[in-house]
Scaffold this motif. Structure first.
Motif, PDB file in Angstrom:
ATOM      1  N   GLY A   1       6.076  23.923  -6.410  1.00 11.86           N
ATOM      2  CA  GLY A   1       5.369  22.697  -6.270  1.00 11.86           C
ATOM      3  C   GLY A   1       6.369  21.567  -6.631  1.00 11.86           C
ATOM      4  N   LYS A   2       7.702  21.732  -6.469  1.00 17.49           N
ATOM      5  CA  LYS A   2       8.581  20.680  -6.566  1.00 17.49           C
ATOM      6  C   LYS A   2       9.086  20.302  -5.271  1.00 17.49           C
ATOM      7  CE  LYS A   2       9.555  20.312 -11.391  1.00 17.49           C
ATOM      8  NZ  LYS A   2       9.516  19.076 -11.918  1.00 17.49           N
ATOM      9  N   PHE A   3       9.498  19.030  -5.008  1.00 17.28           N
ATOM     10  CA  PHE A   3      10.075  18.429  -3.603  1.00 17.28           C
ATOM     11  C   PHE A   3      11.476  18.584  -3.717  1.00 17.28           C
ATOM     12  CE2 PHE A   3       5.759  16.718  -4.005  1.00 17.28           C
ATOM     13  CZ  PHE A   3       5.256  17.091  -2.619  1.00 17.28           C
ATOM     14  N   LYS A   4      12.213  19.032  -2.970  1.00 18.59           N
ATOM     15  CA  LYS A   4      13.763  18.923  -2.940  1.00 18.59           C
ATOM     16  C   LYS A   4      13.964  18.271  -1.632  1.00 18.59           C
ATOM     17  CE  LYS A   4      17.788  22.034  -2.986  1.00 18.59           C
ATOM     18  NZ  LYS A   4      18.040  23.441  -2.769  1.00 18.59           N
ATOM     19  N   LYS A   5      15.051  17.343  -1.716  1.00 24.58           N
ATOM     20  CA  LYS A   5      15.572  16.737  -0.704  1.00 24.58           C
ATOM     21  C   LYS A   5      16.819  17.406   0.171  1.00 24.58           C
ATOM     22  CE  LYS A   5      17.595  12.031   0.630  1.00 24.58           C
ATOM     23  NZ  LYS A   5      18.010  10.736  -0.119  1.00 24.58           N
ATOM     24  N   MET A   6      16.596  17.626   1.414  1.00 30.80           N
ATOM     25  CA  MET A   6      17.589  18.275   2.014  1.00 30.80           C
ATOM     26  C   MET A   6      18.710  17.671   2.360  1.00 30.80           C
ATOM     27  SD  MET A   6      16.162  21.220   2.353  1.00 30.80           S
ATOM     28  CE  MET A   6      17.006  22.045   3.637  1.00 30.80           C
TER      29      MET A   6
ATOM     30  N   LEU B   1       0.965  -1.293  -0.063  1.00 26.88           N
ATOM     31  CA  LEU B   1      -0.059   0.166   0.120  1.00 26.88           C
ATOM     32  C   LEU B   1       0.870   1.105   0.050  1.00 26.88           C
ATOM     33  CD1 LEU B   1      -3.049   1.220   0.280  1.00 26.88           C
ATOM     34  CD2 LEU B   1      -2.234   1.170   2.958  1.00 26.88           C
ATOM     35  N   PHE B   2       0.926   2.107  -0.974  1.00 25.92           N
ATOM     36  CA  PHE B   2       1.582   3.337  -1.081  1.00 25.92           C
ATOM     37  C   PHE B   2       0.616   4.608  -0.837  1.00 25.92           C
ATOM     38  CE2 PHE B   2       3.749   0.292  -3.595  1.00 25.92           C
ATOM     39  CZ  PHE B   2       5.265   0.257  -3.387  1.00 25.92           C
ATOM     40  N   THR B   3       1.204   5.640  -0.307  1.00 25.48           N
ATOM     41  CA  THR B   3       0.634   6.857  -0.177  1.00 25.48           C
ATOM     42  C   THR B   3       1.438   7.939  -0.569  1.00 25.48           C
ATOM     43  OG1 THR B   3      -0.487   6.027   1.815  1.00 25.48           O
ATOM     44  CG2 THR B   3      -0.520   8.304   1.449  1.00 25.48           C
ATOM     45  N   THR B   4       0.785   8.806  -1.481  1.00 27.55           N
ATOM     46  CA  THR B   4       1.604   9.578  -2.284  1.00 27.55           C
ATOM     47  C   THR B   4       1.053  11.129  -2.245  1.00 27.55           C
ATOM     48  OG1 THR B   4       2.352   8.007  -3.716  1.00 27.55           O
ATOM     49  CG2 THR B   4       2.710  10.109  -4.450  1.00 27.55           C
ATOM     50  N   LEU B   5       2.023  11.855  -1.816  1.00 27.95           N
ATOM     51  CA  LEU B   5       1.633  13.448  -2.252  1.00 27.95           C
ATOM     52  C   LEU B   5       1.983  13.648  -3.487  1.00 27.95           C
ATOM     53  CD1 LEU B   5       1.060  16.245  -1.019  1.00 27.95           C
ATOM     54  CD2 LEU B   5       3.024  16.315   0.216  1.00 27.95           C
ATOM     55  N   ILE B   6       1.011  14.436  -4.219  1.00 27.31           N
ATOM     56  CA  ILE B   6       1.001  14.835  -5.630  1.00 27.31           C
ATOM     57  C   ILE B   6       0.894  16.588  -5.428  1.00 27.31           C
ATOM     58  CG2 ILE B   6       0.158  14.681  -8.077  1.00 27.31           C
ATOM     59  CD1 ILE B   6      -0.831  12.016  -7.322  1.00 27.31           C
ATOM     60  N   THR B   7       1.722  17.178  -6.216  1.00 28.55           N
ATOM     61  CA  THR B   7       1.320  18.529  -6.438  1.00 28.55           C
ATOM     62  C   THR B   7       0.804  18.802  -8.018  1.00 28.55           C
ATOM     63  OG1 THR B   7       3.620  18.957  -7.060  1.00 28.55           O
ATOM     64  CG2 THR B   7       2.867  19.678  -4.899  1.00 28.55           C
ATOM     65  N   VAL B   8      -0.333  19.426  -8.081  1.00 30.19           N
ATOM     66  CA  VAL B   8      -0.907  19.607  -9.579  1.00 30.19           C
ATOM     67  C   VAL B   8      -1.047  20.975  -9.984  1.00 30.19           C
ATOM     68  CG1 VAL B   8      -3.038  18.798 -10.785  1.00 30.19           C
ATOM     69  CG2 VAL B   8      -2.146  17.531  -8.993  1.00 30.19           C
TER      70      VAL B   8
ATOM     71  N   ARG C   1       5.677  14.492  -6.990  1.00 30.68           N
ATOM     72  CA  ARG C   1       5.272  13.803  -6.354  1.00 30.68           C
ATOM     73  C   ARG C   1       6.160  12.992  -5.308  1.00 30.68           C
ATOM     74  NH1 ARG C   1       3.584   8.643  -9.940  1.00 30.68           N
ATOM     75  NH2 ARG C   1       4.007   7.372  -8.065  1.00 30.68           N
ATOM     76  N   LEU C   2       5.808  12.398  -3.899  1.00 30.30           N
ATOM     77  CA  LEU C   2       6.463  12.192  -3.127  1.00 30.30           C
ATOM     78  C   LEU C   2       5.963  11.239  -2.237  1.00 30.30           C
ATOM     79  CD1 LEU C   2       9.225  12.575  -1.702  1.00 30.30           C
ATOM     80  CD2 LEU C   2       8.210  14.362  -0.199  1.00 30.30           C
ATOM     81  N   GLN C   3       6.601  10.193  -2.177  1.00 29.93           N
ATOM     82  CA  GLN C   3       5.813   8.894  -1.299  1.00 29.93           C
ATOM     83  C   GLN C   3       5.863   9.195  -0.211  1.00 29.93           C
ATOM     84  OE1 GLN C   3       7.588   4.756  -0.577  1.00 29.93           O
ATOM     85  NE2 GLN C   3       6.370   4.445  -2.339  1.00 29.93           N
TER      86      GLN C   3
END
Length: 198
Positions: free
Chosen positions: A193-198, A128-135, A144-146
């Protein structure tokens, strides 16, 4: 007397016939051609109407920050709505061919420039996956980010997240050894709206 009765019947039938013809003429409504496209959107005279998608998104709860998402097989049914074509229309790729049970869970108020939606879905019977999506406003996926994961094959791996305004901390767990292993990753959500890893 019989002639008068017959004349009265003919008059009544005549007026009833006129009324029904008049009613048929006044109740005609022109037909508007509508169809449903392959992606589930309603098409009217060659133009897509997005009311369906807007209604579906309007049903989603808006959750205030901070949020802890630890979606598992035990609690996945407790929030959100089943997807009926929205994810296909925005071309969401789950990353597995046997993905099922898509749910739009909730929205997060990160920005007015884009919409942030949390979705969950199964891959096979055990993951089961849960993902955050920006649209964006044109219904195109920005990123998107799991943020959560659960598996019931060995019940050894999982993922949960704490979502805050300025960061998203994701904690992965591995229970395969005697001592469990926990690893964290931190992301920020940029203004575009983009995810950036710290």
């Amino acid at each position: 007397m019989q002639k008068l009765f017959t004349l009265l019947l003919i008059t009544v039938f005549f007026f009833l016939g006129c009324d029904s013809k008049t009613e048929k003429k006044t109740t005609k409504i022109p037909l508007i051609t509508k169809s449903i496209g392959d992606d589930g959107a309603i098409i009217e005279k060659g133009k897509e109407i997005f009311n369906y998608d807007l209604d579906l998104l309007a049903q989603l709860p808006l959750r205030d920050l901070p949020i802890i998402d630890s979606t598992t097989f035990d609690n996945v049914e407790k929030s959100g709505v089943y997807d009926t074509g929205f994810l296909k229309r925005i071309k969401f790729d789950p990353g597995c061919n046997d993905a099922t049970d898509f749910r739009l869970k909730y929205k997060i108020p990160f920005s007015e420039n884009f919409t942030s939606i949390v979705v969950s879905y199964q891959c096979g019977e055990h993951e089961l996956f849960t993902t955050l999506i920006t649209v964006n406003k044109k219904y195109q996926i920005i990123d998107r980010l799991q943020i959560a994961y659960d598996e019931i094959a060995e019940s050894a791996f999982g993922k949960r997240s704490q979502v805050e305004k300025d960061k998203i901390v994701i904690t992965s767990s591995n229970w395969m050894n005697e001592e469990p292993i926990f690893e964290t990753e931190t992301y920020v959500l940029l203004n575009n709206g983009k995810f950036k890893k710290m």
